[in-house]
Design a protein around this motif. Structure first.
Motif, PDB file in Angstrom:
ATOM      1  N   THR B 161      36.723 111.418 125.032  1.00  0.00           N
ATOM      2  CA  THR B 161      37.400 112.509 125.609  1.00  0.00           C
ATOM      3  C   THR B 161      38.579 112.331 125.913  1.00  0.00           C
ATOM      4  O   THR B 161      39.297 113.138 125.701  1.00  0.00           O
ATOM      5  N   VAL B 165      42.193 113.927 124.703  1.00  0.00           N
ATOM      6  CA  VAL B 165      42.596 114.570 124.915  1.00  0.00           C
ATOM      7  C   VAL B 165      44.811 114.054 125.356  1.00  0.00           C
ATOM      8  O   VAL B 165      45.588 115.298 124.544  1.00  0.00           O
ATOM      9  N   ARG B 190      50.328 116.376 133.485  1.00  0.00           N
ATOM     10  CA  ARG B 190      48.818 117.674 134.016  1.00  0.00           C
ATOM     11  C   ARG B 190      48.481 117.544 133.233  1.00  0.00           C
ATOM     12  O   ARG B 190      46.834 117.660 133.718  1.00  0.00           O
ATOM     13  N   MET B 191      48.241 117.288 132.209  1.00  0.00           N
ATOM     14  CA  MET B 191      46.871 117.305 130.837  1.00  0.00           C
ATOM     15  C   MET B 191      45.702 115.991 131.734  1.00  0.00           C
ATOM     16  O   MET B 191      45.161 116.144 131.116  1.00  0.00           O
ATOM     17  N   ASP B 193      45.837 114.260 134.609  1.00  0.00           N
ATOM     18  CA  ASP B 193      45.604 114.994 135.947  1.00  0.00           C
ATOM     19  C   ASP B 193      44.592 115.698 135.773  1.00  0.00           C
ATOM     20  O   ASP B 193      42.625 115.521 136.127  1.00  0.00           O
ATOM     21  N   PHE B 194      44.388 116.550 134.707  1.00  0.00           N
ATOM     22  CA  PHE B 194      43.431 117.319 134.504  1.00  0.00           C
ATOM     23  C   PHE B 194      42.308 116.898 134.046  1.00  0.00           C
ATOM     24  O   PHE B 194      40.855 117.340 134.608  1.00  0.00           O
ATOM     25  N   ALA B 195      42.461 116.121 132.786  1.00  0.00           N
ATOM     26  CA  ALA B 195      41.394 115.545 132.170  1.00  0.00           C
ATOM     27  C   ALA B 195      40.816 114.375 133.025  1.00  0.00           C
ATOM     28  O   ALA B 195      39.456 114.406 133.111  1.00  0.00           O
ATOM     29  N   ALA B 197      40.404 114.965 136.568  1.00  0.00           N
ATOM     30  CA  ALA B 197      39.843 115.958 137.263  1.00  0.00           C
ATOM     31  C   ALA B 197      38.536 116.471 136.994  1.00  0.00           C
ATOM     32  O   ALA B 197      37.278 116.105 137.493  1.00  0.00           O
ATOM     33  N   GLY B 198      38.450 116.427 135.348  1.00  0.00           N
ATOM     34  CA  GLY B 198      37.251 117.537 134.957  1.00  0.00           C
ATOM     35  C   GLY B 198      36.419 116.106 134.927  1.00  0.00           C
ATOM     36  O   GLY B 198      34.852 116.358 135.177  1.00  0.00           O
ATOM     37  N   LEU B 199      36.709 114.644 134.582  1.00  0.00           N
ATOM     38  CA  LEU B 199      35.094 113.945 134.801  1.00  0.00           C
ATOM     39  C   LEU B 199      34.594 113.818 135.461  1.00  0.00           C
ATOM     40  O   LEU B 199      34.222 113.266 136.027  1.00  0.00           O
TER      41      LEU B 199
END
Lengths: 214, 214
Positions: B161, B165, B190-191, B193-195, B197-199
């Motif tokens: 994953t 990303v 940003r991307m 951190d986004f990933a 955080a999602g994980l």
DNA sequence: ACGCTGCATCGTACATGTACGGAAAAGATT
DNA sequence: AATCTTTTCCGTACATGTACGATGCAGCGT
């Protein structure tokens, strides 16, 4: 009307150009992407090879023309999958996008994985979005989600995030078909769900302004 | 030892091959990626153009050799950024990966954005991971996070994953340098951190087994 | 010592994308 | 109508990746 001659010329030119595109299309269908060569294309329409360059700057330009067609049909396909639930509508975008990419890897590659893609001819990026109807649909459906309170943040930022995740997924599947991602469909669904779940949790601030360049 | 002749031969061959790689490297440094042609390369080492094909299957093969070098240095660079916090260590992987991709777009492209990349010569995908040390580091650091209870799920799935990303982000930045992503660094962060955080929120089940093919 | 076999090296040839400049046709200007 | 200008089309030429097969040489068995 002193333009009429000029404009008729341009119309002629456009017609010949699309005749070329059509021939290119057929060539690709018949012989695959490798079968498309400038020389064959020229022979097909009865021109000398170099004459093709009167209508296209280079071979890339031809591929772009083909790809533009392909993406128009993608957009159409997406719009055949509406939904009352804005999130589901978004999911449909991702799903169709993925199906398209996996089903048309050559077109996908030329548009999204090819060279430092200058905007095809001095077009601004905005015009490029115009030429890529799929992105427009994506943004508008994101906006719907934000309006419905399902997602929070800047629509363009959210759309870009989805694009990055979707593109990463598709392009990896295209480039490494032998890598054990598992079932492509399942992998796509997983990544799509992952991204949407993340977006529903997090707030996406607008993208920073591009600083000096551009 | 009846092999000695055979093995000496192979050693010779390997030496010549790396001489070629070195020459290719210099050519690229001096004239850029377009400057690397089989003919120039052959002339550089005093061979006939066709002799290069005794050491490389095709031009792709040469590019792969160059890229492998590049990725070895990437792995080294990553390992220069350890951290006690396993999540921070993961972030470091992403950051270095991104920095590398943006700093070496040509190498990145040849490895990750090029053709249906058959495993360079009949290698299995596992050997390919072997040849891509960066992926090994990524997986091991993911495992550390899982062991520390910071992430939940199958390490390979999580790593994949993150790869998807990260790759989506980098390859978009490379392919569309003029698109208003904003500051590349910021977009990458940003991307990333986004990933992450999602994980940290979601659980990642293992990838489905690849069904019939392969 | 002599021929045989395999392999490294290479010469030649072909298809391809495309740069360059010429020819010819069409339109504009006088 | 005659001349000039612009646009369209194309012939030739070059660099490139690479297929095919020839050539020569090293090591082997006899």
């Amino acid at each position: 009307m002193p333009l009429s001659v000029q404009t008729r010329r341009e119309k002629q030119k456009a017609e010949l150009r699309s005749e070329l595109v059509e021939a290119a299309h057929k060539l690709v269908q018949e012989e695959g992407y490798e079968g498309l060569t400038i020389r064959k294309l020229a022979k097909r329409v009865g021109y000398a090879p170099m004459s093709v360059y009167s209508y296209f700057a280079d071979k890339q330009d031809i591929l772009f023309a083909l790809a533009e067609d392909a993406f128009a049909t993608l957009a159409r396909r997406i719009e055949e999958h509406p939904s009352d639930d804005p999130i589901e509508a978004l999911q449909a975008v991702m799903t169709e996008y993925a199906a398209f990419g996996l089903g048309n890897p050559n077109e996908y590659r030329t548009v999204f994985m090819t060279e430092k893609t200058r905007p095809p001819e001095g077009k601004t990026f905005a015009e490029m979005e115009e030429g890529n109807p799929a992105m427009k649909v994506l943004i508008s459906r994101v906006e719907a989600c934000v309006a419905a309170g399902k997602l929070k943040g800047d629509p363009r930022a959210i759309a870009t995030t989805l694009w990055a995740v979707g593109h990463g997924t598709i392009s990896l599947l295209i480039t490494f078909p032998f890598y054990p991602f598992g079932d492509p469909q399942a992998f796509v669904k997983r990544m799509c769900d992952f991204a949407l779940a993340g977006l529903m949790t997090q707030d996406m601030p607008p993208l920073t302004e591009t600083p000096p360049n551009c």
